[in-house]
Design a protein around this motif. Structure first.
Motif, short mmCIF file in Angstrom:
data_model
loop_
_atom_site.label_atom_id
_atom_site.label_comp_id
_atom_site.label_asym_id
_atom_site.label_seq_id
_atom_site.Cartn_x
_atom_site.Cartn_y
_atom_site.Cartn_z
N LEU A 315 5.61 -4.61 -2.30
CA LEU A 315 4.10 -5.06 -2.57
C LEU A 315 4.09 -6.50 -1.48
O LEU A 315 2.53 -6.95 -1.61
CB LEU A 315 3.39 -5.24 -4.00
CG LEU A 315 3.71 -4.76 -5.26
CD1 LEU A 315 3.62 -5.41 -6.40
CD2 LEU A 315 2.94 -3.58 -4.88
N ASP A 316 4.73 -6.13 -0.19
CA ASP A 316 3.95 -6.86 0.70
C ASP A 316 3.05 -6.77 1.33
O ASP A 316 4.09 -5.41 2.87
CB ASP A 316 5.54 -7.37 1.07
CG ASP A 316 5.26 -8.99 2.57
OD1 ASP A 316 4.23 -9.36 2.52
OD2 ASP A 316 6.28 -8.88 2.90
N THR A 365 0.06 -1.84 6.72
CA THR A 365 0.70 -2.09 6.06
C THR A 365 2.21 -0.21 6.06
O THR A 365 2.49 -0.77 4.81
CB THR A 365 -0.29 -1.87 4.85
OG1 THR A 365 -0.68 -0.91 4.71
CG2 THR A 365 -1.23 -3.57 4.45
N GLY A 366 1.17 0.53 6.22
CA GLY A 366 2.17 1.44 6.26
C GLY A 366 1.15 2.40 4.53
O GLY A 366 2.28 2.86 4.26
N TRP A 367 0.61 1.87 4.05
CA TRP A 367 0.25 2.96 2.83
C TRP A 367 -1.12 3.20 2.94
O TRP A 367 -1.97 2.31 3.67
CB TRP A 367 -0.13 1.81 1.83
CG TRP A 367 0.72 1.02 0.73
CD1 TRP A 367 2.95 1.02 1.29
CD2 TRP A 367 1.52 -0.82 1.35
NE1 TRP A 367 3.39 0.57 1.27
CE2 TRP A 367 2.69 -1.38 0.75
CE3 TRP A 367 0.25 -1.71 0.71
CZ2 TRP A 367 3.15 -2.74 0.85
CZ3 TRP A 367 0.61 -3.28 0.43
CH2 TRP A 367 2.28 -3.73 0.29
N ASP A 368 -1.47 4.25 3.19
CA ASP A 368 -3.15 5.62 3.18
C ASP A 368 -3.47 4.87 1.56
O ASP A 368 -2.74 5.88 1.20
CB ASP A 368 -2.09 6.90 2.88
CG ASP A 368 -3.49 7.97 3.86
OD1 ASP A 368 -4.38 6.99 3.53
OD2 ASP A 368 -3.37 8.88 3.85
N PRO A 369 -4.61 4.17 1.91
CA PRO A 369 -5.19 3.49 0.43
C PRO A 369 -6.06 5.47 0.19
O PRO A 369 -6.48 5.53 -0.85
CB PRO A 369 -5.76 2.80 0.72
CG PRO A 369 -6.01 2.89 2.58
CD PRO A 369 -4.98 3.41 3.12
N GLN A 376 -2.18 2.32 -5.16
CA GLN A 376 -1.83 1.97 -6.35
C GLN A 376 -1.08 0.69 -5.37
O GLN A 376 -1.03 -0.57 -5.31
CB GLN A 376 -1.06 2.50 -6.92
CG GLN A 376 -1.58 3.44 -8.08
CD GLN A 376 -0.31 4.51 -8.59
OE1 GLN A 376 1.02 4.74 -7.83
NE2 GLN A 376 -0.45 5.13 -9.73
N ARG A 377 0.33 0.82 -4.47
CA ARG A 377 0.74 -0.72 -3.97
C ARG A 377 -0.92 -1.63 -2.65
O ARG A 377 -0.75 -2.24 -3.16
CB ARG A 377 1.44 0.18 -3.13
CG ARG A 377 2.61 0.64 -3.40
CD ARG A 377 3.58 0.86 -1.73
NE ARG A 377 5.24 1.18 -2.64
CZ ARG A 377 6.16 1.28 -1.89
NH1 ARG A 377 6.65 0.86 -0.76
NH2 ARG A 377 7.19 1.69 -2.17
N SER A 378 -1.50 -0.71 -2.45
CA SER A 378 -2.77 -1.48 -1.48
C SER A 378 -3.30 -2.63 -2.62
O SER A 378 -3.38 -3.82 -2.26
CB SER A 378 -3.96 -0.49 -0.89
OG SER A 378 -2.85 -0.36 -0.27
N ALA A 383 -4.32 -7.60 -5.27
CA ALA A 383 -4.40 -8.48 -6.61
C ALA A 383 -3.92 -9.42 -6.47
O ALA A 383 -3.20 -10.24 -7.57
CB ALA A 383 -4.48 -7.36 -7.51
N LEU A 384 -1.90 -8.95 -6.05
CA LEU A 384 -1.20 -10.27 -6.66
C LEU A 384 -1.13 -11.48 -5.30
O LEU A 384 -0.54 -13.04 -5.81
CB LEU A 384 0.15 -9.69 -6.76
CG LEU A 384 0.66 -9.19 -8.16
CD1 LEU A 384 1.81 -8.11 -7.07
CD2 LEU A 384 0.45 -9.49 -8.86
N ALA A 385 -1.63 -11.21 -4.05
CA ALA A 385 -1.54 -11.85 -3.33
C ALA A 385 -3.01 -12.64 -3.33
O ALA A 385 -2.75 -14.10 -2.96
CB ALA A 385 -2.25 -10.94 -1.82
N GLU A 386 -3.64 -12.30 -4.05
CA GLU A 386 -4.98 -13.43 -4.34
C GLU A 386 -4.49 -14.17 -5.54
O GLU A 386 -5.40 -15.51 -5.93
CB GLU A 386 -6.47 -12.25 -4.77
CG GLU A 386 -6.80 -12.02 -4.06
CD GLU A 386 -8.12 -10.47 -3.96
OE1 GLU A 386 -9.33 -10.93 -3.41
OE2 GLU A 386 -8.43 -10.37 -5.55
#
Length: 396
Positions: A315-316, A365-369, A376-378, A383-386
């Motif tokens: 999730l980084d 990020t390599g994640w397509d929202p 989900q990953r995004s 949320a975790l970063a905040e």
């Protein structure tokens, strides 16, 4: 005493008091019944726990003591105050709130005052009579409160001790042990009913507020235990609306973080709700705004947050989470049905600007929202970063 003094004793308020005393003894129901009825109506829920006959007997005793004090022109004696303390202890054991006990007692004083004043020719009582009644009211009320507090304090200490034992058993996994079921019953819980837990940091609550929380939850009915466990204040309740618990825990100053567990059935459910509340509290603590976090609405983040370090590589989002305009676009995109047009309207942007930001997020990020996995990953990463504490400033 001189003849003129004896004559004075039979004049004014004192002759009225003697006559009132005789009337009360001859026909107590006519004079006392309306006062008892009014007091019970004013505190109906509390005095439903006592019989009318017992209440009437205490008011009759109250009137007799007042008549004696006025006739002898002295404040309550030690025996009078002993009776008041005993009354306070009795009402505490019956579970009546102190406010209702004193309210009903003061109602009796007011009724007595009105009876005496209604018989006075001028409609007013002498200064000496008023002073004696006020002194009696103050001293007797204090004695009732002292007697009540003695029992309430002992009861609170017992409740707290039983609460500690119950939570130790629940956290220790002993939900089916006979001792645990007996502890729960002793605290008034229905072992097959619904339990709900709440947690907050005890360091942010003044000790007197914790005592007030216990009293107010008890006055609301239902079953509850309020226990300090290490850095946390834990509330386990049953039959008390969640909104009431939130109202009592929320200090309103923006500092208090509270976690609410999911209502769950049985003692096993009580344990799970306690864990829910802890996890929800962890989410509230990580939020700069603090506030009330319910496991019901934040269950995913509350479940993942304890594993944030382990899930870090998955999730980084790297530097992308340091660019608010990018992650706000991703979050708004999810919040508005994954619609470019609705997101653009919500953010006051051109649709092409929204597309650019989503593309830029994917590049970093390599994640397509736009896909389920990427969204989900995004969102979890954001949320975790905040909720991670900001890095300490470098010092030289």
């Amino acid at each position: 005493m001189t003849d003129s003094g004896r004559q004075a004793d039979k004049s004014g308020d004192w002759s009225l008091i003697e006559a009132l005393g005789r009337d009360i003894e001859i026909n107590p129901s006519v004079l006392i019944k309306p006062i008892v009825d009014e007091a019970r109506a004013a505190h109906a829920e509390a005095y439903a726990r006592t019989s009318w006959a017992e209440h009437e007997a205490s008011v009759r005793r109250q009137f007799r003591l007042l008549l004696k004090q006025l006739a002898q022109r002295h404040p309550p004696t030690l025996d009078d105050l002993d009776w008041a303390r005993a009354l306070g202890r009795t009402r505490a054991r019956q579970g009546l709130p102190l406010e209702a006990v004193l309210g009903a007692f003061h109602h009796g004083y007011r009724g007595f005052w009105e009876l005496v004043a209604s018989r006075a020719e001028s409609g007013a009582l002498s200064r000496e009579t008023v002073d004696l009644l006020m002194a009696s009211l103050q001293m007797t009320s204090a004695a009732i409160a002292n007697g009540y507090t003695d029992v309430a304090r002992a009861r609170d200490e017992l409740q707290i001790d039983l609460g500690h034992q119950l939570l130790d058993a629940l956290y220790g996994g002993r939900t089916v042990a006979e001792e645990t079921t007996m502890l729960a019953r002793a605290l008034g819980f229905d072992n097959d009913g619904m339990f709900q837990a709440a947690s907050c940091l005890v360091a942010l609550m003044a000790p007197e507020l914790i005592d007030q929380l216990r009293w107010r939850l008890r006055d609301h009915g239902g079953a509850q235990c309020v226990v300090v466990r290490g850095p946390m204040l834990v509330v386990l309740s049953q039959g008390i609306p969640e909104r009431r618990i939130v109202q009592l825990l929320d200090s309103g100053d923006g500092r208090l973080a509270v976690g609410l567990g999911l209502p769950r059935s049985g003692l096993g459910g009580a344990t799970e709700s306690l864990l829910d509340a802890e996890r929800a509290l962890a989410v509230a603590q990580q939020s700069p705004e603090g506030g009330i976090v319910s496991f019901r609405s934040s269950w995913l983040l509350a479940t993942l947050l304890p594993h944030a370090e382990r899930l870090g590589p998955l999730l980084d989002a790297g530097k992308a989470t340091n660019q608010p305009h990018l992650y706000e676009a991703v979050r708004a995109y999810a919040d508005h049905g994954f619609s470019i047009a609705a997101t653009a309207e919500a953010l006051h942007l051109h649709p092409n600007s929204v597309k650019y930001r989503l593309d830029r997020w994917q590049q970093l990020t390599g994640w397509d929202p736009r896909t389920l996995e990427g969204a989900q990953r995004s969102l979890l990463s954001i949320a975790l970063a905040e909720r991670q504490p900001p890095p300490a400033s470098a010092t030289t």
